[in-house]
Scaffold this active site. Structure first.
Site, PDB file in Angstrom:
ATOM      1  CG  LEU A 158      -2.076   0.997   1.254  1.00 32.54           C
ATOM      2  CD1 LEU A 158      -3.145   0.646   0.222  1.00 32.54           C
ATOM      3  CD2 LEU A 158      -2.706   1.102   2.640  1.00 32.54           C
ATOM      4  N   GLY A 159       1.602   1.432  -1.122  1.00 27.97           N
ATOM      5  CA  GLY A 159       2.440   2.632  -1.290  1.00 27.97           C
ATOM      6  C   GLY A 159       1.685   3.625  -2.148  1.00 27.97           C
ATOM      7  NE  ARG A 160       5.790   6.378  -5.238  1.00 26.10           N
ATOM      8  CZ  ARG A 160       7.019   6.294  -4.723  1.00 26.10           C
ATOM      9  NH1 ARG A 160       7.479   7.254  -3.948  1.00 26.10           N
ATOM     10  NH2 ARG A 160       7.811   5.294  -5.020  1.00 26.10           N
ATOM     11  CB  ILE A 161       0.779   2.222  -7.582  1.00 23.00           C
ATOM     12  CG1 ILE A 161       1.769   3.106  -8.367  1.00 23.00           C
ATOM     13  CG2 ILE A 161      -0.227   1.575  -8.531  1.00 23.00           C
ATOM     14  CD1 ILE A 161       2.716   2.350  -9.286  1.00 23.00           C
ATOM     15  CB  THR A 239      -0.061  -3.194 -12.482  1.00 22.73           C
ATOM     16  OG1 THR A 239      -0.250  -2.773 -11.127  1.00 22.73           O
ATOM     17  CG2 THR A 239      -1.389  -3.477 -13.134  1.00 22.73           C
ATOM     18  NE  ARG A 241       9.814  -3.435 -12.797  1.00 26.00           N
ATOM     19  CZ  ARG A 241       9.151  -2.303 -13.077  1.00 26.00           C
ATOM     20  NH1 ARG A 241       7.857  -2.346 -13.340  1.00 26.00           N
ATOM     21  NH2 ARG A 241       9.775  -1.145 -13.115  1.00 26.00           N
ATOM     22  CD  GLU A 270       7.532  -7.211 -18.872  1.00 20.21           C
ATOM     23  OE1 GLU A 270       8.055  -6.124 -19.212  1.00 20.21           O
ATOM     24  OE2 GLU A 270       6.798  -7.311 -17.883  1.00 20.21           O
ATOM     25  CG  HIS A 289       5.673  -3.422 -18.431  1.00 21.52           C
ATOM     26  ND1 HIS A 289       6.794  -4.011 -17.912  1.00 21.52           N
ATOM     27  CD2 HIS A 289       5.399  -2.377 -17.590  1.00 21.52           C
ATOM     28  CE1 HIS A 289       7.195  -3.359 -16.830  1.00 21.52           C
ATOM     29  NE2 HIS A 289       6.349  -2.351 -16.609  1.00 21.52           N
ATOM     30  CB  ILE A 290       0.341  -0.515 -21.340  1.00 24.91           C
ATOM     31  CG1 ILE A 290      -0.852  -1.399 -20.918  1.00 24.91           C
ATOM     32  CG2 ILE A 290       0.939  -0.976 -22.657  1.00 24.91           C
ATOM     33  CD1 ILE A 290      -2.079  -1.273 -21.822  1.00 24.91           C
TER      34      ILE A 290
HETATM   35  P1  NAP Z   1       5.998   2.584  -3.418  1.00 26.60           P
HETATM   36  O1  NAP Z   1       5.251   3.852  -3.199  1.00 26.60           O
HETATM   37  O2  NAP Z   1       7.407   2.492  -2.963  1.00 26.60           O
HETATM   38  O3  NAP Z   1       5.133   1.399  -2.787  1.00 26.60           O
HETATM   39  C1  NAP Z   1       5.620   0.120  -2.545  1.00 26.60           C
HETATM   40  C2  NAP Z   1       4.935  -0.432  -1.310  1.00 26.60           C
HETATM   41  O4  NAP Z   1       5.328  -1.786  -1.153  1.00 26.60           O
HETATM   42  C3  NAP Z   1       5.293   0.308  -0.031  1.00 26.60           C
HETATM   43  O5  NAP Z   1       4.096   0.654   0.612  1.00 26.60           O
HETATM   44  C4  NAP Z   1       6.075  -0.725   0.798  1.00 26.60           C
HETATM   45  O6  NAP Z   1       5.734  -0.564   2.158  1.00 26.60           O
HETATM   46  C5  NAP Z   1       5.538  -2.042   0.234  1.00 26.60           C
HETATM   47  N1  NAP Z   1       6.467  -3.164   0.353  1.00 26.60           N
HETATM   48  C6  NAP Z   1       7.775  -3.212  -0.002  1.00 26.60           C
HETATM   49  N2  NAP Z   1       8.270  -4.439   0.229  1.00 26.60           N
HETATM   50  C7  NAP Z   1       7.253  -5.170   0.732  1.00 26.60           C
HETATM   51  C8  NAP Z   1       7.140  -6.527   1.163  1.00 26.60           C
HETATM   52  N3  NAP Z   1       8.185  -7.359   1.133  1.00 26.60           N
HETATM   53  N4  NAP Z   1       5.934  -6.967   1.602  1.00 26.60           N
HETATM   54  C9  NAP Z   1       4.870  -6.135   1.662  1.00 26.60           C
HETATM   55  N5  NAP Z   1       4.921  -4.833   1.277  1.00 26.60           N
HETATM   56  C10 NAP Z   1       6.106  -4.370   0.812  1.00 26.60           C
HETATM   57  O7  NAP Z   1       6.035   2.216  -4.979  1.00 26.60           O
HETATM   58  P2  NAP Z   1       4.971   2.608  -6.110  1.00 26.60           P
HETATM   59  O8  NAP Z   1       5.306   3.922  -6.705  1.00 26.60           O
HETATM   60  O9  NAP Z   1       3.580   2.366  -5.590  1.00 26.60           O
HETATM   61  O10 NAP Z   1       5.352   1.500  -7.213  1.00 26.60           O
HETATM   62  C11 NAP Z   1       5.276   0.118  -6.920  1.00 26.60           C
HETATM   63  C12 NAP Z   1       5.861  -0.716  -8.044  1.00 26.60           C
HETATM   64  O11 NAP Z   1       4.987  -0.679  -9.162  1.00 26.60           O
HETATM   65  C13 NAP Z   1       7.202  -0.196  -8.637  1.00 26.60           C
HETATM   66  O12 NAP Z   1       8.299  -0.629  -7.849  1.00 26.60           O
HETATM   67  C14 NAP Z   1       7.214  -0.799 -10.014  1.00 26.60           C
HETATM   68  O13 NAP Z   1       7.878  -2.037  -9.990  1.00 26.60           O
HETATM   69  C15 NAP Z   1       5.737  -1.029 -10.319  1.00 26.60           C
HETATM   70  N6  NAP Z   1       5.238  -0.188 -11.440  1.00 26.60           N
HETATM   71  C16 NAP Z   1       4.800  -0.804 -12.575  1.00 26.60           C
HETATM   72  C17 NAP Z   1       4.291  -0.042 -13.624  1.00 26.60           C
HETATM   73  C18 NAP Z   1       3.776  -0.689 -14.884  1.00 26.60           C
HETATM   74  O14 NAP Z   1       3.949  -0.131 -15.956  1.00 26.60           O
HETATM   75  N7  NAP Z   1       3.107  -1.819 -14.801  1.00 26.60           N
HETATM   76  C19 NAP Z   1       4.237   1.365 -13.542  1.00 26.60           C
HETATM   77  C20 NAP Z   1       4.699   1.950 -12.357  1.00 26.60           C
HETATM   78  C21 NAP Z   1       5.197   1.170 -11.308  1.00 26.60           C
HETATM   79  P3  NAP Z   1       6.709  -1.044   3.349  1.00 26.60           P
HETATM   80  O15 NAP Z   1       8.025  -0.395   3.058  1.00 26.60           O
HETATM   81  O16 NAP Z   1       6.028  -0.582   4.598  1.00 26.60           O
HETATM   82  O17 NAP Z   1       6.744  -2.523   3.247  1.00 26.60           O
END
Ligand code: NAP
Length: 338
Positions: A158-161, A239, A241, A270, A289-290
């Site tokens: 539960l981060g940004r996305i 969505t 990795r 991919e 991957h969009i």
């Molecule tokens: P973010 O804000 O850093 O959110 C990641 C969340 O994951 C954090 O809340 C973190 O909280 C949690 N986390 C990390 N390790 C964990 C674990 N082992 N178990 C449970 N929770 C865990 O990142 P974001 O901006 O939302 O982006 C997330 C990911 O989306 C990116 O890293 C990228 O790989 C992917 N993405 C994909 C696309 C696409 O085109 N499909 C586009 C954008 C991003 P804690 O630190 O408290 O655990």
């Protein structure tokens, strides 16, 4: 005073807003191909460069970093940085930047779209019509799926996305469960979300959406054992990795009908190989991957990735530095090129 313009390698043609800005300050070499450059090509093009602007498709390892003695900054056109050897970059005093935030809404929109598409079997309906397989008009049992409104959504990460997805789900009156490494009372309050252990989240959710970064800890986080804990009518959305899910285990689970379906934007390899097992399944919705692929978002990613890179070369704090520990290895003032 600029003595020599910084020299930059850009591994793909990014939207022109960024390229124009970059070329007004630096000498740039842009990979023009429709496909990403391979490792060998990056190795030969990085020689003598001060900066690298790369994509998530480029594996940036120690060999590449060592190929240019002048390399000061690696700016990734992505939020995820699992393609870059971060500890090596830090050790070498190379600043690594990324583009968080600007792709949050686009990716959360896609995750929600995949949830509804898989639940309501939208691509199957579309395919039936296009293949002339819609016989007999309306039918009481044609393409029955799962409802979304009022169901339980489990968000892993539960981060940004993940949070942006929770905001969308609240409009559908969904019950929100989440799992992070650290529990956050403020997020629970703001998003009306309840914390669960991973195991309980898997057992209780109708929809499970993955939003963790790819790390050693999250590699194959969802495997056979975890999939077996999910409800029979559950739908998994990824969505994040591809390597976060054991794709073979997911296909086995879907083939055996142990969960209802999946919506997947990211894959362990991919592009997906032609003979991939997952693309043969009916109960999955696949996108290539969009997540961040909107005009607006890609323009912002272009501008921010370039501004991050320029900031470092100006000896200033970039907007989004991924490895702040690097500052102890090399100061920004010692980098300053203009
Ligand atoms: P973010 O804000 O850093 O959110 C990641 C969340 O994951 C954090 O809340 C973190 O909280 C949690 N986390 C990390 N390790 C964990 C674990 N082992 N178990 C449970 N929770 C865990 O990142 P974001 O901006 O939302 O982006 C997330 C990911 O989306 C990116 O890293 C990228 O790989 C992917 N993405 C994909 C696309 C696409 O085109 N499909 C586009 C954008 C991003 P804690 O630190 O408290 O655990």
């Amino acid at each position: 005073m600029v003595l020599n313009k910084p020299s930059i390698y850009v591994t793909r043609k990014i939207p022109k807003i960024g390229l124009e800005l970059l070329s007004s300050h630096c000498d740039i070499t842009v990979h023009e191909g429709a496909e990403p450059p391979d490792h060998k090509k990056i190795l030969s093009n990085i020689q003598g460069k001060d900066g690298l602007l790369c994509m998530l498709t480029d594996k940036i390892d120690a060999e590449i970093m060592n190929a240019s003695r002048k390399l000061k900054v690696i700016s990734s056109f992505s939020v995820g940085v699992d393609h870059i050897d971060i500890s090596q970059a830090t050790k070498m005093g190379i600043y690594v930047t990324h583009t968080p935030g600007v792709l949050t809404n686009a990716t959360a929109d896609l995750a929600f779209a995949l949830m509804i598409s898989a639940a309501r079997r939208i691509p199957e309906g579309d395919e039936n019509i296009r293949n002339n397989n819609w016989k007999g008009g309306w039918s009481p049992d044609m393409l029955l799926g799962e409802g979304v409104y009022g169901k339980t959504l489990g968000i892993i990460g539960l981060g940004r996305i993940g949070s942006a997805l929770a905001e969308r789900a609240s409009g559908f009156k969904m019950k929100i469960l989440y799992n992070n490494r650290k529990r956050s009372r403020s997020k629970e309050k703001k998003l009306n979300a309840e914390y669960r252990s991973l195991e309980d989240l898997l057992k209780e959710s109708d929809f499970i959406s993955l939003h963790v970064p790819l790390t050693v800890e999250t590699h194959h986080l969802i495997d056979n054992q975890k999939l077996k804990k999910m409800k029979r009518n559950a739908i998994l959305v990824n969505t994040s990795r591809g390597q976060i899910v054991d794709e073979n285990d997911l296909v086995d689970t879907l083939e055996e009908g142990l969960i209802s379906g999946a919506g997947i934007d990211v894959f362990s390899s991919e592009p997906l190989p032609r003979d991939s097992r997952i693309s043969k399944l009916k109960n999955v919705v696949l996108t290539p991957h969009i997540g961040s692929a909107t005009h607006h978002t890609r323009n912002l990613m272009s501008e921010i990735s370039v501004r991050n890179l320029l900031k470092v070369l100006k000896g200033e704090n970039p907007f989004y530095l991924f490895n702040p520990e690097v500052m102890k290895v090399k100061s920004l003032s010692s980098i300053k090129m203009f």
